[in-house]
Design an enzyme around this catalytic site. Structure first.
Site, PDB file in Angstrom:
ATOM      1  N   GLU A 438       0.272  -3.614   1.822  1.00 25.82           N
ATOM      2  CA  GLU A 438       1.073  -2.994   1.156  1.00 25.82           C
ATOM      3  C   GLU A 438       1.225  -1.318   1.257  1.00 25.82           C
ATOM      4  O   GLU A 438       1.122  -0.482   0.562  1.00 25.82           O
ATOM      5  CB  GLU A 438       1.011  -3.058  -0.312  1.00 25.82           C
ATOM      6  CG  GLU A 438       1.041  -4.637  -0.996  1.00 25.82           C
ATOM      7  CD  GLU A 438       1.261  -4.647  -2.653  1.00 25.82           C
ATOM      8  OE1 GLU A 438       1.393  -3.730  -3.281  1.00 25.82           O
ATOM      9  OE2 GLU A 438       1.801  -5.578  -2.915  1.00 25.82           O
TER      10      GLU A 438
HETATM   11  C1  LIG Z   1      -4.668  -9.910   4.602  1.00 24.36           C
HETATM   12  C2  LIG Z   1      -3.121  -9.343   4.649  1.00 24.36           C
HETATM   13  C3  LIG Z   1      -2.026  -9.833   3.949  1.00 24.36           C
HETATM   14  C4  LIG Z   1      -0.952  -9.298   4.236  1.00 24.36           C
HETATM   15  N1  LIG Z   1       0.165  -9.805   3.368  1.00 24.36           N
HETATM   16  C5  LIG Z   1       1.352  -9.406   3.850  1.00 24.36           C
HETATM   17  C6  LIG Z   1       2.618 -10.094   3.059  1.00 24.36           C
HETATM   18  O1  LIG Z   1       2.280 -10.958   2.292  1.00 24.36           O
HETATM   19  N2  LIG Z   1       3.820  -9.925   3.475  1.00 24.36           N
HETATM   20  C7  LIG Z   1       3.835  -8.945   4.528  1.00 24.36           C
HETATM   21  O2  LIG Z   1       5.223  -8.615   5.219  1.00 24.36           O
HETATM   22  N3  LIG Z   1       2.916  -8.242   5.417  1.00 24.36           N
HETATM   23  C8  LIG Z   1       1.830  -8.762   4.897  1.00 24.36           C
HETATM   24  N4  LIG Z   1       0.665  -8.045   5.438  1.00 24.36           N
HETATM   25  C9  LIG Z   1       0.991  -6.777   6.476  1.00 24.36           C
HETATM   26  C10 LIG Z   1       0.561  -5.504   6.217  1.00 24.36           C
HETATM   27  O3  LIG Z   1       1.362  -4.935   5.123  1.00 24.36           O
HETATM   28  C11 LIG Z   1       0.191  -4.774   7.436  1.00 24.36           C
HETATM   29  O4  LIG Z   1      -0.758  -5.267   8.175  1.00 24.36           O
HETATM   30  C12 LIG Z   1       0.320  -3.307   7.234  1.00 24.36           C
HETATM   31  O5  LIG Z   1       1.720  -2.843   6.843  1.00 24.36           O
HETATM   32  C13 LIG Z   1       0.102  -2.512   8.713  1.00 24.36           C
HETATM   33  O6  LIG Z   1       0.595  -3.074   9.747  1.00 24.36           O
HETATM   34  P1  LIG Z   1      -0.109  -3.326  11.143  1.00 24.36           P
HETATM   35  O7  LIG Z   1      -1.263  -3.949  10.560  1.00 24.36           O
HETATM   36  O8  LIG Z   1       0.619  -3.804  12.072  1.00 24.36           O
HETATM   37  O9  LIG Z   1      -0.723  -2.013  11.332  1.00 24.36           O
HETATM   38  P2  LIG Z   1       0.041  -1.013  12.373  1.00 24.36           P
HETATM   39  O10 LIG Z   1       1.319  -0.652  11.549  1.00 24.36           O
HETATM   40  O11 LIG Z   1      -0.027  -1.352  13.832  1.00 24.36           O
HETATM   41  O12 LIG Z   1      -0.883   0.574  11.955  1.00 24.36           O
HETATM   42  C14 LIG Z   1      -2.111   0.772  12.917  1.00 24.36           C
HETATM   43  C15 LIG Z   1      -2.792   1.996  12.229  1.00 24.36           C
HETATM   44  O13 LIG Z   1      -1.869   2.909  12.574  1.00 24.36           O
HETATM   45  C16 LIG Z   1      -1.404   3.732  11.306  1.00 24.36           C
HETATM   46  N5  LIG Z   1      -0.030   4.175  11.385  1.00 24.36           N
HETATM   47  C17 LIG Z   1       1.173   3.481  11.803  1.00 24.36           C
HETATM   48  N6  LIG Z   1       1.900   4.281  11.818  1.00 24.36           N
HETATM   49  C18 LIG Z   1       1.630   5.595  11.357  1.00 24.36           C
HETATM   50  C19 LIG Z   1       2.072   6.713  11.255  1.00 24.36           C
HETATM   51  N7  LIG Z   1       3.544   7.162  11.388  1.00 24.36           N
HETATM   52  N8  LIG Z   1       1.478   7.811  10.720  1.00 24.36           N
HETATM   53  C20 LIG Z   1      -0.021   7.459  10.517  1.00 24.36           C
HETATM   54  N9  LIG Z   1      -0.646   6.457  10.854  1.00 24.36           N
HETATM   55  C21 LIG Z   1       0.154   5.495  11.066  1.00 24.36           C
HETATM   56  C22 LIG Z   1      -1.563   2.524  10.105  1.00 24.36           C
HETATM   57  O14 LIG Z   1      -1.813   3.356   8.874  1.00 24.36           O
HETATM   58  C23 LIG Z   1      -2.914   1.935  10.557  1.00 24.36           C
HETATM   59  O15 LIG Z   1      -3.960   2.474  10.228  1.00 24.36           O
HETATM   60  C24 LIG Z   1      -0.628  -8.459   5.273  1.00 24.36           C
HETATM   61  C25 LIG Z   1      -1.928  -7.683   6.145  1.00 24.36           C
HETATM   62  C26 LIG Z   1      -2.903  -8.300   6.052  1.00 24.36           C
HETATM   63  C27 LIG Z   1      -3.984  -7.704   6.805  1.00 24.36           C
END
Ligand SMILES: Cc1cc2nc3c(=O)[nH]c(=O)nc-3n(C[C@H](O)[C@H](O)[C@H](O)COP(=O)(O)OP(=O)(O)OC[C@H]3O[C@@H](n4cnc5c(N)ncnc54)[C@H](O)[C@@H]3O)c2cc1C
Length: 754
Positions: A438
């Site tokens: 989230e």
């Molecule tokens: C167990 C689990 C359940 C989930 N459930 C759902 C679901 O039901 N539906 C759904 O749609 N998604 C779901 N997600 C997805 C979740 O919302 C994403 O993992 C999350 O939005 C982050 O995306 P990412 O993991 O690709 O990280 P990335 O976007 O690759 O980010 C990597 C890191 O970079 C940081 N970052 C990225 N951009 C910036 C910026 N501009 N400034 C500063 N920091 C930045 C992030 O904070 C993070 O620490 C789930 C994820 C997990 C692990």
């Protein structure tokens, strides 16, 4: 318009500001307009009106909600064996899934008129909080259909037909939803999504209709492996101009039944060994009619606004409830364990090093749960609290991580060894899940809290931006003339306010008569003014650059968050009738929170590129380091409040699952009062320097005391015990996971012999 002022003064500033102030992207504008501001805007103003905080109605469960909490919610937790779910079955038992459906756990936010429970945000939060202390897998399973997803989106935006069809089916679990936003390309940046829908004609129920051909590859989707309907976010295109003249319609949300041709679900991820259903989903040339767009065809391209709006509620409840559960649970179990576990002939909670952790645990549990209550109160007033929800999501999970780490450190080996007796590791494993989902915390902290907060919560910033974005140049100047000079007046006032309050140590800052808590209100008012002034100087000197200076905006977000949490703690103290016993935890929360505020403000000022602005701010806001943080004595007092039984300990703990069927948590909760009861006897033995056996022989113990001591000793041994496995059991656990927990060792021996 004051035309002379506008011509001579405002016009050149207007020209400069057009270049300097942040221009809003489409997604930013939609995110900003989707939510509203509330108490955080008062903190941002530099002069919070405390009556607005104190007038907020304290949330309470209705009779019906309380009955649900005492009934199905507790029954559910009694049915769950978390070790078995995570290590053996890899899923909730079938009877638990059925129980969740039968009791409408998936329909808590669906109105009664559509077959749901129609619970308040507070009831929803209390239930998720309670289940989280039993099983994160179960809590997430309950949380997701009640958070961002088809239920919430349909409730807010669905057409009447969509609501009438889907909501009753979602409420009783005939349909199980998942929400698919994230893909390999689009994590934090949803606009990078390549999942696509194309407007086309296709066949539906034997007729040719206008619809959408979808292709997607989502990952990390909770409940996706078992869902029957997917709320899908995708970019919609209309290359053949079947809907109008616009080709790229933008992010859109639709309902996709998973039984349709081309939909693939079922594969699973293993999220941090916490066995809720989570996995990828793909769709290849899946056709849906246009009225499967949530809200109908007129909501084509409005998906981002819809997501932001739904997130404003869900994000303030789900993860914050889990985070607060973990913090309170850590305080509860650690207080008890530190009282039970002895080293060097003393309970470990008597040692200063341990007290430092427990003091922090007590204060964080108190303050964070206060913030949860305040947030639920705001949501129950029907507010879309986008900034506060982001604050709660990030900070409840940050503090959850800190609390569980403290609890793990105090429990030491007991918390490290995995097995059914370990009542901390499941929550420890869930920490990164809470941090990531989230809206991952780093981006939420660095970009969203201050990014949105500064524009929405600032009394004049949004007006300035809207004025600058106005297309008609004359109107733009007119609007800007009004908002800019109001802003100047505000900044001037804030400068004098911040100066006066800083240089008098906040002694005369406005505060309600709140008894012993009054000085805390004054301090908060002092730092609120310093914050407001710093925010204005940051805008003035960095302009649009501020958006990219995440280290600065992250700290500014932290300060706003700290002030929000502390004001919630002040309100809690008032709402609970100014409990004198709780004053130390409130004072600790204030001392620690304000110290962090001061440190963050110092760091912001030290890193402002415009050094002249930094010097002005230093002069007006921070004459020397004035916040000392909690004293060692205060930390020890707070530690004792969760170490010994106390009214504060009960209030902090609130309603937590206390264990069932003789599990490790129940043993801990049975042992703790026994150890307390036997404390005078143990002191007598220590003073006499005798073991229990020697004391019995010497007539220092009567028979009843001896029996109680033996019972206590056996419970203490159980509390301190950790799980161990024979080589066979160990091999079974990894090669044949059904072996441990499902079979007794005798049954295993018989099987081996055969
Ligand atoms: C167990 C689990 C359940 C989930 N459930 C759902 C679901 O039901 N539906 C759904 O749609 N998604 C779901 N997600 C997805 C979740 O919302 C994403 O993992 C999350 O939005 C982050 O995306 P990412 O993991 O690709 O990280 P990335 O976007 O690759 O980010 C990597 C890191 O970079 C940081 N970052 C990225 N951009 C910036 C910026 N501009 N400034 C500063 N920091 C930045 C992030 O904070 C993070 O620490 C789930 C994820 C997990 C692990």
């Amino acid at each position: 318009m004051n035309s002379l002022r506008a011509k001579i003064l405002t016009r050149p500033i207007h020209r400069w500001a057009k270049k300097a102030l942040p221009a809003l992207s489409q997604t930013e504008s939609e995110a900003l307009t989707a939510g509203e501001v509330w108490w955080e805007a008062e903190l941002f103003s530099g002069n919070p009106d405390w009556s607005k905080l104190l007038d907020v109605k304290t949330p309470q469960l209705s009779v019906e909600e309380q009955l649900f909490f005492d009934g199905p919610c507790q029954e559910l937790c009694g049915m769950i064996d978390d070790w078995k779910i995570n290590q053996i079955d890899g899923d909730l038992p079938a009877e638990v899934w059925q129980f969740l459906r039968d009791n409408k756990f998936f329909g808590m936010i669906i109105p009664k008129s559509h077959g749901g429970l129609g619970f308040s945000a507070f009831a929803h939060s209390e239930i998720v909080r309670y289940i989280s202390t039993r099983s994160v897998a179960a809590a997430v399973t309950v949380m997701v259909p009640n958070s961002l997803g088809p239920g919430e989106l349909l409730h807010q935006f669905g057409t009447d037909e969509q609501k009438d069809y889907w909501l009753p089916r979602l409420a009783d679990g005939r349909e199980l939803p998942a929400f698919g936003l994230t893909s390999a390309e689009a994590g934090s940046d949803a606009s990078a999504m390549v999942d696509e829908g194309v407007i086309c004609k296709g066949h539906w129920d034997g007729e040719e209709v206008l619809g959408i051909r979808l292709n997607w590859a989502k990952r990390y989707i909770t409940l996706s492996p078992v869902c029957t309907v997917l709320g899908l976010a995708f970019k919609l295109r209309d290359p053949d101009a079947l809907l109008g003249n616009e080709e790229g319609l933008g992010i859109t949300c639709a309902l996709v039944p998973t039984g349709l041709d081309g939909v693939e679900t079922g594969r699973r991820h293993l999220p941090s060994s916490t066995m809720f259903m989570n996995g990828p989903t793909t769709g290849k040339d899946v056709f849906i009619p246009l009225d499967y767009i949530i809200g109908g065809p007129e909501f084509a391209g409005k998906g981002w606004m819809m997501l932001m709006s739904a997130l404003a509620a869900g994000r303030g409840i789900s993860l914050p409830s889990m985070g607060c559960a973990a913090i309170a649970y850590s305080a509860h179990t650690t207080g008890a364990y530190a009282r039970i576990r002895e080293q060097f002939n003393l309970p470990i909670g008597k040692f200063g090093g341990v007290q430092a952790r427990m003091g922090r645990l007590a204060a964080d549990a108190y303050a964070m749960d206060a913030a949860r209550h305040l947030t639920c109160a705001g949501l129950d007033e029907g507010r879309a609290l986008s900034v506060i929800s982001a604050i709660m999501k990030a900070h409840a999970t940050f503090k959850m991580r800190e609390a569980i780490n403290d609890a793990m450190d105090v429990h030491s080996g007991k918390a490290v060894i995995d097995g059914p007796s370990n009542y901390l590791l499941p929550l420890y494993r869930a920490v990164p899940i809470g941090i990531t989902v989230e809206g991952a915390n780093i981006v939420t902290r660095s970009l969203i809290i201050f990014g949105q907060g500064s524009i929405r919560a600032h009394p004049h910033m949004l007006d300035n931006i809207l004025a600058l974005q106005e297309f008609d140049p004359h109107k733009s100047l007119e609007m800007f003339d009004k908002s800019f000079w109001a802003h100047v007046g505000h900044t001037t006032m804030t400068l004098f306010r911040a100066w006066g309050r800083a240089w008098t140590g906040g002694r005369f800052a406005p505060a309600p008569d709140a008894g012993k808590a009054t000085p805390i209100y004054r301090q908060l008012a002092r730092w609120s003014a310093a914050y407001a002034l710093t925010a204005d100087f940051a805008f003035l000197t960095l302009g649009g650059e501020l958006k990219r200076k995440e280290m600065i905006s992250g700290r500014m977000g932290d300060i706003l968050s700290e002030m929000y949490i502390l004001s919630a703690a002040l309100k809690r103290w008032e709402d609970e009738g100014r409990q004198n016993a709780d004053l130390p935890v409130l004072e600790y929360a204030a001392a620690a929170g304000l110290k962090r505020v001061q440190a963050a403000l110092d760091e912001v000022i030290n890193n402002l590129p415009a050094r002249w602005a930094a010097w002005i701010l230093k002069f007006f806001t921070l004459p020397g380091s004035t916040v000392a943080g909690p004293s060692d004595q205060l930390a020890a007092i707070c530690s004792d409040l969760i170490f010994e039984p106390s009214a504060t300990r009960n209030r902090i703990t609130g309603q937590l699952f206390k264990g069932a069927n003789g599990d490790a948590l129940q043993v801990l909760n049975d042992c703790y009062p026994k150890v307390i009861d036997m404390a005078p006897v143990m002191k007598r033995l220590r003073d006499a320097k005798k073991s229990p056996e020697e004391a019995l022989e010497a007539g220092l113990l009567d028979d009843a005391e001896w029996a109680n001591l033996k019972e206590m000793k056996s419970l203490v041994d159980k509390v301190v015990a950790v799980d161990e496995y024979s080589p066979d059991e160990f091999a079974d656990l990894y090669r044949n996971p059904t072996a441990i927990g499902n079979q007794s060792s005798d049954e295993r021996a018989i099987e081996a012999a055969e």
